[in-house]
Write an enzyme that holds these catalytic residues in place. Structure first.
Site, mmCIF file in Angstrom:
data_model
loop_
_atom_site.group_PDB
_atom_site.id
_atom_site.type_symbol
_atom_site.label_atom_id
_atom_site.label_comp_id
_atom_site.label_asym_id
_atom_site.label_seq_id
_atom_site.Cartn_x
_atom_site.Cartn_y
_atom_site.Cartn_z
ATOM 1 N N ASN A 9 0.879 -1.171 0.000
ATOM 2 C CA ASN A 9 0.000 0.000 0.000
ATOM 3 C C ASN A 9 0.912 1.215 0.000
ATOM 4 O O ASN A 9 1.474 1.573 1.033
ATOM 5 C CB ASN A 9 -0.903 -0.016 1.248
ATOM 6 C CG ASN A 9 -1.719 1.263 1.368
ATOM 7 O OD1 ASN A 9 -1.758 2.082 0.438
ATOM 8 N ND2 ASN A 9 -2.371 1.435 2.513
ATOM 9 N N TRP A 10 1.040 1.817 -1.185
ATOM 10 C CA TRP A 10 1.989 2.937 -1.300
ATOM 11 C C TRP A 10 1.476 4.208 -0.634
ATOM 12 O O TRP A 10 2.222 5.162 -0.474
ATOM 13 C CB TRP A 10 2.274 3.223 -2.782
ATOM 14 C CG TRP A 10 3.061 2.156 -3.479
ATOM 15 C CD1 TRP A 10 3.720 1.104 -2.900
ATOM 16 C CD2 TRP A 10 3.280 2.033 -4.891
ATOM 17 N NE1 TRP A 10 4.332 0.343 -3.860
ATOM 18 C CE2 TRP A 10 4.084 0.894 -5.095
ATOM 19 C CE3 TRP A 10 2.874 2.773 -6.003
ATOM 20 C CZ2 TRP A 10 4.488 0.476 -6.363
ATOM 21 C CZ3 TRP A 10 3.274 2.369 -7.272
ATOM 22 C CH2 TRP A 10 4.078 1.234 -7.443
ATOM 23 N N LYS A 11 0.195 4.224 -0.300
ATOM 24 C CA LYS A 11 -0.430 5.430 0.268
ATOM 25 C C LYS A 11 -0.155 6.616 -0.663
ATOM 26 O O LYS A 11 -0.064 6.423 -1.881
ATOM 27 C CB LYS A 11 0.063 5.649 1.702
ATOM 28 C CG LYS A 11 -0.127 4.380 2.557
ATOM 29 C CD LYS A 11 0.036 4.576 4.030
ATOM 30 C CE LYS A 11 -0.175 3.247 4.744
ATOM 31 N NZ LYS A 11 -0.088 3.344 6.193
ATOM 32 N N HIS A 95 -9.394 1.303 4.741
ATOM 33 C CA HIS A 95 -8.133 1.485 5.475
ATOM 34 C C HIS A 95 -8.380 2.417 6.658
ATOM 35 O O HIS A 95 -9.182 3.349 6.566
ATOM 36 C CB HIS A 95 -7.053 2.063 4.550
ATOM 37 C CG HIS A 95 -5.699 2.021 5.165
ATOM 38 N ND1 HIS A 95 -5.294 2.951 6.089
ATOM 39 C CD2 HIS A 95 -4.679 1.142 5.052
ATOM 40 C CE1 HIS A 95 -4.069 2.649 6.496
ATOM 41 N NE2 HIS A 95 -3.681 1.541 5.883
ATOM 42 N N GLU A 97 -6.811 4.813 7.758
ATOM 43 C CA GLU A 97 -6.605 6.240 7.459
ATOM 44 C C GLU A 97 -7.851 6.831 6.805
ATOM 45 O O GLU A 97 -8.199 7.987 7.039
ATOM 46 C CB GLU A 97 -5.348 6.405 6.584
ATOM 47 C CG GLU A 97 -4.082 6.180 7.408
ATOM 48 C CD GLU A 97 -2.906 5.592 6.652
ATOM 49 O OE1 GLU A 97 -2.886 5.650 5.413
ATOM 50 O OE2 GLU A 97 -1.996 5.064 7.332
ATOM 51 N N GLU A 167 -5.317 -4.787 10.459
ATOM 52 C CA GLU A 167 -4.301 -3.762 10.651
ATOM 53 C C GLU A 167 -4.570 -3.030 11.967
ATOM 54 O O GLU A 167 -5.393 -2.087 11.987
ATOM 55 C CB GLU A 167 -4.335 -2.757 9.496
ATOM 56 C CG GLU A 167 -4.059 -3.361 8.148
ATOM 57 C CD GLU A 167 -3.412 -2.359 7.190
ATOM 58 O OE1 GLU A 167 -2.388 -2.713 6.601
ATOM 59 O OE2 GLU A 167 -3.903 -1.227 7.070
ATOM 60 N N GLY A 173 2.599 2.431 10.693
ATOM 61 C CA GLY A 173 3.541 3.529 10.548
ATOM 62 C C GLY A 173 4.253 3.905 11.837
ATOM 63 O O GLY A 173 4.889 4.957 11.925
ATOM 64 N N SER A 212 3.525 -2.038 10.233
ATOM 65 C CA SER A 212 4.975 -2.089 10.459
ATOM 66 C C SER A 212 5.577 -3.462 10.150
ATOM 67 O O SER A 212 6.516 -3.906 10.812
ATOM 68 C CB SER A 212 5.323 -1.656 11.884
ATOM 69 O OG SER A 212 4.906 -0.321 12.104
HETATM 70 P P1 13P Z 1 3.148 0.450 7.604
HETATM 71 O O1 13P Z 1 3.653 -0.857 7.031
HETATM 72 O O2 13P Z 1 3.888 1.642 7.097
HETATM 73 O O3 13P Z 1 3.027 0.395 9.087
HETATM 74 O O4 13P Z 1 1.656 0.628 7.032
HETATM 75 C C1 13P Z 1 0.770 -0.424 7.125
HETATM 76 C C2 13P Z 1 -0.437 -0.078 6.378
HETATM 77 O O5 13P Z 1 -1.182 0.821 6.746
HETATM 78 C C3 13P Z 1 -0.713 -0.842 5.153
HETATM 79 O O6 13P Z 1 -1.989 -0.578 4.664
#
Ligand code: 13P
Length: 250
Positions: A9-11, A95, A97, A167, A173, A212
């Site tokens: 997931n590149w966000k 997600h 976020e 998640e 993150g 993470s």
């Molecule tokens: P990180 O791997 O940066 O913690 O992010 C996880 C995530 O939100 C994947 O969708």
């Protein structure tokens, strides 16, 4: 045996040039990955580039969100049909976020899942608790509530060919990963919950861990019985790290 899926997931990261470099690196090493399917979920503007660069490689791609609407006056939205136009296989829905920053609630996320699936995309349905919820011992209640919204709308069968990503919000993150045992406990809870409704669906659904995940912790997480892959944020932006997680799947 469930197929292992390692999805990036590149966000909201990358540029045309950085993505080209990243995918060149991933493509160069992908042949060494034996068992896992690799996928990347890119920001919308880069889907055409990703399609061009990954076509025929065996690496899958997708998006990070979609609209519940088919078309029309919905400024800024992107439909399932548009994602299919770029041969997306996957789309992330719900997600944390999007839930916390853009107000997506359980009902909307369930609707997005349903719309994506009916269009022929594979939705990756994200669930997970905040730190406060974990510390209040309501992790299972939260995850159950998130999944129940989908079951209420579509029935449990809608999950048979889908993907769930557990998640924990506190692990995203933060560099703080759920321990393999902590993650496995929630994954097993999810599978048992689904098995109550339909044993065959529970057996088939892929449940990914996200939060993470990195080359150092991936093998231990992926060794757990109910962890069928990973949804990777930060580490998916580096080809070597992403590939190392793919290799950790065995
Ligand atoms: P990180 O791997 O940066 O913690 O992010 C996880 C995530 O939100 C994947 O969708």
């Amino acid at each position: 045996m469930r197929q292992v899926l390692i999805a990036g997931n590149w966000k909201m990261n990358g540029s045309r040039s950085s993505i080209r470099e990243l995918l060149d690196g991933v493509k160069a090493g992908a042949g060494e990955i034996k068992s896992a399917e690799l996928a990347v979920c890119a920001p919308f503007p880069y889907l055409a580039d990703v399609q061009e660069q990954l076509n025929g490689t065996g690496i899958s791609w997708g998006a990070q969100n979609l609209s519940t609407e088919e078309k029309g006056a919905f400024t800024g939205e992107v439909s399932a049909a548009m994602l299919l136009d770029f041969d997306c296989k996957y789309v992330i829905v719900g997600h944390s976020e999007r839930r916390s920053l853009y107000g997506e609630d359980d009902a909307l996320v369930a609707k997005k899942y349903a719309v994506a699936r009916k269009a022929g995309l594979k939705p990756i349905f994200c669930v997970g608790e905040t730190l406060e919820e974990r510390e209040s011992n309501v992790t299972e209640d939260v995850v159950a509530r998130q999944i129940d919204a989908l079951i209420a709308l579509e029935g449990v069968a809608a999950l048979a060919d889908g993907v769930i990503a557990y998640e924990p919000v506190w692990a995203i993150g933060t560099g703080k990963t759920a321990s393999p045992e902590q993650a496995q406990a929630v994954h097993a809870f999810i599978r048992a919950k689904l098995a109550n409704a339909d044993a065959a669906v529970a057996e088939k659904v892929q449940i990914l861990y996200g939060g993470s995940m990195n080359p150092a912790n991936a093998a231990d997480l992926l060794a757990m019985a109910d962890i069928d892959g990973g949804l990777i944020g930060g580490a998916s932006l580096k080809a070597d790290d992403f590939l190392a997680i793919g290799k950790a799947a065995g």
